[in-house]
Scaffold this motif. Structure first.
Motif, short mmCIF file in Angstrom:
data_model
loop_
_atom_site.label_atom_id
_atom_site.label_comp_id
_atom_site.label_asym_id
_atom_site.label_seq_id
_atom_site.Cartn_x
_atom_site.Cartn_y
_atom_site.Cartn_z
N SER A 139 33.16 79.53 65.56
CA SER A 139 33.85 80.81 65.74
C SER A 139 35.20 80.86 65.03
O SER A 139 35.63 81.93 64.62
N TRP A 140 35.87 79.72 64.84
CA TRP A 140 37.17 79.72 64.19
C TRP A 140 37.08 79.87 62.67
O TRP A 140 38.09 80.15 62.01
N GLU A 154 28.99 68.90 56.25
CA GLU A 154 28.72 69.77 57.39
C GLU A 154 27.49 69.37 58.19
O GLU A 154 27.43 69.61 59.39
N LEU A 155 26.48 68.78 57.52
CA LEU A 155 25.21 68.48 58.20
C LEU A 155 24.78 67.02 58.09
O LEU A 155 23.81 66.62 58.73
N GLY A 156 25.45 66.25 57.26
CA GLY A 156 25.05 64.86 57.07
C GLY A 156 23.89 64.68 56.11
O GLY A 156 23.33 63.59 56.02
N LEU A 199 26.27 67.17 62.74
CA LEU A 199 27.10 68.35 62.53
C LEU A 199 28.58 68.00 62.62
O LEU A 199 28.97 67.20 63.46
N ASP A 200 29.38 68.65 61.78
CA ASP A 200 30.82 68.50 61.91
C ASP A 200 31.36 69.68 62.71
O ASP A 200 30.60 70.50 63.22
N GLY A 201 32.64 69.81 62.81
CA GLY A 201 33.25 70.86 63.62
C GLY A 201 33.15 72.26 63.04
O GLY A 201 33.58 73.22 63.68
N GLU A 202 32.55 72.40 61.84
CA GLU A 202 32.42 73.72 61.24
C GLU A 202 31.15 74.43 61.70
O GLU A 202 30.93 75.58 61.32
#
Length: 183
Positions: free
Chosen positions: A45-46, A77-79, A118-121
């Protein structure tokens, strides 16, 4: 980690974009049980256009080729690793002074959402059938370029049954949500 090309810029069309050197993303597609599917991430959301579904991607580094940037972003973002996918043709959405390159790809191995890091995005990731694109809020850039991307897939002979009509959306529109996702 920020680079000199991270940051906002305004294109000749007056749009505000992230990535001073442009941006790129990976349009990973496969045949699925409900027709053609695309691996989309549910953006945090950020983030810019948060809470929408789009391709993994982001700002290019200075001098970085688009396909390298798309693969780097998919890894971050996804590895996903470069060996996990087979790259296809690219589609460039040029806004004058800024562009977004969509790099088409197919899985080189079985890729399932639960196997991804997943990363924080991202709030989640899912294989979404084209027929169900109208059930999720698409990132506006993806929605606007979808016709061109699907035409490129057809022209390349990658997946001849892909059609914008299959997605049951009109570029720039999206409704509701309701897909189960792996987070």
């Amino acid at each position: 980690m920020f680079t000199s090309t991270d940051g906002w810029t305004t294109c000749a069309l007056g749009h505000r974009h992230w990535g001073r050197a442009g941006a790129a993303g990976l349009f990973l597609h496969r045949a699925g049980g409900d027709g053609s599917e695309v691996l989309l991430q549910h953006r945090a959301s950020w983030s810019h256009h948060g809470d929408t579904w789009g391709t993994p991607g982001g700002a290019l580094h200075a001098g970085e080729p688009a396909h390298v940037g798309a693969l780097r972003e998919a890894r971050e973002e996804l590895g996903l690793l470069s060996d996990d996918v087979v790259l296809g043709p690219s589609s460039v959405d040029d806004h004058g002074g800024w562009s977004y390159t969509t790099v088409l790809a197919q899985p080189a191995r079985s890729i399932e959402p639960g196997d991804l890091r997943l990363d924080g995005e991202s709030n989640g990731v899912a294989w979404i059938p084209l027929r169900r694109f109208g059930e999720v809020p698409l990132h506006p850039g993806l929605a606007a370029s979808l016709g061109r991307v699907l035409s490129l897939l057809r022209d390349a002979g990658t997946n001849s049954e892909l059609r914008i009509a299959d997605a049951k959306i009109h570029p720039g529109t999206a409704v509701g949500s309701g897909l189960r996702v792996t987070v």
